[in-house]
Design a protein around this motif. Structure first.
Motif, mmCIF file in Angstrom:
data_model
loop_
_atom_site.group_PDB
_atom_site.id
_atom_site.type_symbol
_atom_site.label_atom_id
_atom_site.label_comp_id
_atom_site.label_asym_id
_atom_site.label_seq_id
_atom_site.Cartn_x
_atom_site.Cartn_y
_atom_site.Cartn_z
ATOM 1 N N ARG A 158 -2.673 11.904 -52.320
ATOM 2 C CA ARG A 158 -2.953 12.316 -50.950
ATOM 3 C C ARG A 158 -1.684 12.276 -50.101
ATOM 4 O O ARG A 158 -0.798 11.455 -50.313
ATOM 5 C CB ARG A 158 -4.022 11.421 -50.333
ATOM 6 N N PHE A 159 -1.655 13.153 -49.105
ATOM 7 C CA PHE A 159 -0.527 13.246 -48.170
ATOM 8 C C PHE A 159 -1.144 13.165 -46.776
ATOM 9 O O PHE A 159 -1.877 14.065 -46.365
ATOM 10 C CB PHE A 159 0.185 14.583 -48.391
ATOM 11 N N VAL A 160 -0.896 12.067 -46.061
ATOM 12 C CA VAL A 160 -1.637 11.819 -44.824
ATOM 13 C C VAL A 160 -0.723 11.704 -43.612
ATOM 14 O O VAL A 160 0.444 11.320 -43.718
ATOM 15 C CB VAL A 160 -2.506 10.538 -44.938
ATOM 16 N N LEU A 161 -1.295 12.035 -42.467
ATOM 17 C CA LEU A 161 -0.638 11.833 -41.175
ATOM 18 C C LEU A 161 -0.552 10.347 -40.859
ATOM 19 O O LEU A 161 -1.235 9.522 -41.466
ATOM 20 C CB LEU A 161 -1.462 12.482 -40.058
ATOM 21 N N THR A 162 0.252 10.017 -39.857
ATOM 22 C CA THR A 162 0.198 8.696 -39.256
ATOM 23 C C THR A 162 -0.095 8.877 -37.775
ATOM 24 O O THR A 162 0.298 9.879 -37.175
ATOM 25 C CB THR A 162 1.509 7.925 -39.441
ATOM 26 N N GLY A 163 -0.794 7.921 -37.201
ATOM 27 C CA GLY A 163 -1.186 8.061 -35.805
ATOM 28 C C GLY A 163 -1.075 6.767 -35.040
ATOM 29 O O GLY A 163 -1.547 5.717 -35.488
ATOM 30 N N ASP A 164 -0.429 6.832 -33.890
ATOM 31 C CA ASP A 164 -0.329 5.709 -32.965
ATOM 32 C C ASP A 164 -0.688 6.250 -31.584
ATOM 33 O O ASP A 164 -0.317 7.363 -31.238
ATOM 34 C CB ASP A 164 1.094 5.136 -32.977
ATOM 35 N N VAL A 165 -1.417 5.457 -30.834
ATOM 36 C CA VAL A 165 -1.871 5.932 -29.536
ATOM 37 C C VAL A 165 -2.111 4.742 -28.627
ATOM 38 O O VAL A 165 -2.442 3.642 -29.088
ATOM 39 C CB VAL A 165 -3.181 6.762 -29.698
ATOM 40 N N SER A 166 -1.920 4.936 -27.337
ATOM 41 C CA SER A 166 -2.170 3.876 -26.372
ATOM 42 C C SER A 166 -3.670 3.617 -26.241
ATOM 43 O O SER A 166 -4.448 4.529 -25.947
ATOM 44 C CB SER A 166 -1.595 4.262 -25.000
ATOM 45 N N LEU A 167 -4.068 2.377 -26.463
ATOM 46 C CA LEU A 167 -5.489 2.048 -26.348
ATOM 47 C C LEU A 167 -5.980 2.148 -24.913
ATOM 48 O O LEU A 167 -7.163 2.361 -24.667
ATOM 49 C CB LEU A 167 -5.744 0.645 -26.902
#
Length: 378
Positions: A99-108
Motif C-alpha cells: 500500500r501507498f498511503v497519504l499522511t495527514g496532520d490537522v489542527s484539532l
C-alpha cells in the motif's frame, strides 16, 4: 511522526530537496494533471487499490529522495508518504503488493466544527483517489486533555476518516500514530481504546522516550528496552487488541554534548533540558543511522553497550574539544524489542524512517543496511 516524532525531519529533508519551493499554482496544476490524467503506471492494473492484507505488517515512512528503490520490498506492506508525491513510487509499491498511503496532520481546534472536519476528510479522500493511493496515516500529536471538545473531535475525526476511506477506496487503510505509552505522554490524553477500534491499527512510536533515571541528568537511550516493552503491555492492558498495534523502532539516535564524562561513561548534561518532559525530542541532536555508522568506529570509545537500557552508545570529541555521547539503536537492540512482537501478538513493525540508512554501493554500508532491514522480521 515521529521527535523525529513530529516528523519535522521530513520537512527539513523536503526543503533540502526543494520540495516546498513550488508556487501554489504549480501545485494546483500538478494536482489537476493527476486528477484528469490517465493512470501514471505503464500497467493500468497498478492503479487499482491494494486490497490484500498480509499477516505481518512492515510499515515504512518515506521522507525524501529515491532511497525507496532500495527498500526490502519482499517484506514492505505499507509506505506512508512524508515527501512529495511520486507516481513512480506508487507504481512500484503497487507492483510489490504494498500500500501507498497519504499522511495527514490537522489542527484539532479546527476539527471541533463538524463541517470543517467533514471538509478536511473529503479533501484527503479526493486527493488519495486522484493519486491512486491506498489510505492515510493520521499523524496528529497535539496536546489534548480529557473531556475537552478536542478530545471528542479527535475520536470523531478518526471514526469519520476511516468510514470515508473504507467507503470510497475499497481495501484502503487508515492508521493513527501514538506515543510509546497510552499514559498521557506529553499530555496526549486521547481515547486510545476507541481510536484503536475505529481505525485499522495504531503505529506506536516507540522512540523519543524520557530518561529512565530522573535522579540524574545524564544521556540515555532513545528507546530503552524495558520501558518500550512496558508501553505495549500498557496498551494491551487498557483493552487494545495486540493485532491493532504496530511496533515503531528508530533508525536514528541522539548526539548529546557532555558537561562532564565520568569514568563509568555517564554523560552529564545541563539541568534544564532534563527537567523538560520533551527532553529527548531535540531535533538539533538527532542523527541518522547512516551517519552514526560512519562515526562510531573512529570515535573515542568505539561501540559500547548499556545492559540496563539494552542499547549501544559511543563517545567522541568534536573539533572544539567538547565530548559528545551518541545513543542509538542497531540490529542488536532492535532485535530484542522485535522478539516481543510474537510474544505479545502484535500486528507488525515499522520505522522512522526508511531513508536514514546508507543505500550506497559501499560493501560495508550495504551489509549494515541489509542487517537493519533483516532484523525487522521476528
Amino acid at each position: 511522526m515521529g521527535g523525529i516524532s513530529s516528523h519535522s525531519a521530513a520537512e527539513r529533508c523536503a526543503h533540502r530537496m526543494g520540495l516546498y519551493g513550488c508556487p501554489l499554482l504549480l501545485l494546483l496544476l500538478i494536482g489537476a494533471s493527476v486528477c484528469w490524467g490517465e493512470c501514471p503506471c505503464s500497467d493500468p492494473a497498478l492503479c487499482q487499490p491494494i486490497q490484500d492484507t498480509r499477516d505481518f505488517e512492515v510499515y515504512v515512512f518515506h521522507v525524501c529522495g529515491e532511497n525507496w528503490k532500495f527498500y526490502d520490498w519482499a517484506h514492505v506492506t505499507t509506505v506512508a508518504l512524508f515527501a512529495d508525491y511520486e507516481p513512480e513510487l506508487l507504481c512500484y509499491a503497487h507492483s510489490k503488493g504494498a500500500r501507498f498511503v497519504l499522511t495527514g496532520d490537522v489542527s484539532l481546534k479546527d476539527m471541533v466544527d463538524p463541517d470543517n472536519r467533514s471538509a478536511w476528510i473529503t479533501k484527503k479522500v479526493n486527493l488519495a483517489k486522484m493519486q491512486y493511493m491506498d489510505g492515510i496515516n493520521l499523524d496528529i500529536e497535539e496536546t489534548v486533555l480529557r473531556d475537552t471538545p478536542e478530545y471528542y473531535a479527535l475520536t470523531a475525526l478518526v471514526k469519520e476518516t476511516t468510514e470515508a476511506f473504507h467507503r470510497e477506496i475499497p481495501g484502503s487503510q487508515v492508521t493513527f500514530d501514538v506515543a510509546w505509552s497510552p499514559k498521557h505522554v506529553t499530555s496526549r490524553c486521547y481515547n486510545y481504546t476507541a481510536i484503536a477500534d475505529l481505525c485499522d491499527f495504531l503505529f506506536v512510536m516507540s522512540y523519543d522516550e524520557p530518561p529512565q533515571i530522573w535522579t540524574e541528568c545524564i544521556a540515555g537511550a532513545n528507546a530503552p528496552f524495558n520501558q518500550t516493552i512496558t508501553g505495549y503491555e500498557e496498551f494491551i492492558n487498557i483493552g487494545i487488541d495486540p493485532k491493532k498495534l504496530v511496533m515503531g523502532v528508530p533508525w536514528y539516535g541522539y548526539d548529546r554534548t557532555c558537561l562532564e564524562l565520568t569514568e563509568d561513561n555517564k554523560c552529564v548534561l545541563q539541568k534544564m533540558p532534563c527537567q523538560d518532559a520533551e527532553f529527548s525530542d531535540d531535533e538539533d541532536c538527532q542523527v541518522g543511522y547512516s551517519s552514526i555508522m560512519k562515526q562510531v568506529n573512529s570515535s573515542l570509545s568505539g561501540r559500547l553497550w548499556d545492559d540496563f537500557q539494552k542499547a549501544p552508545f559511543y563517545n567522541y570529541k568534536d573539533p572544539n574539544g567538547k565530548i559528545h555521547q551518541v545513543w542509538y539503536d542497531d540490529p542488536e537492540s532492535i532485535s530484542l524489542k522485535v522478539a516481543y512482537i510474537k510474544t505479545l501478538g502484535l500486528r507488525g513493525v515499522g520505522m522512522w524512517h526508511g531513508d536514514l540508512l546508507d543505500y550506497s554501493d559501499d560493501p560495508i554500508a550495504q551489509q549494515q543496511t541489509a542487517d537493519m532491514w533483516k532484523v525487522l522480521l521476528p
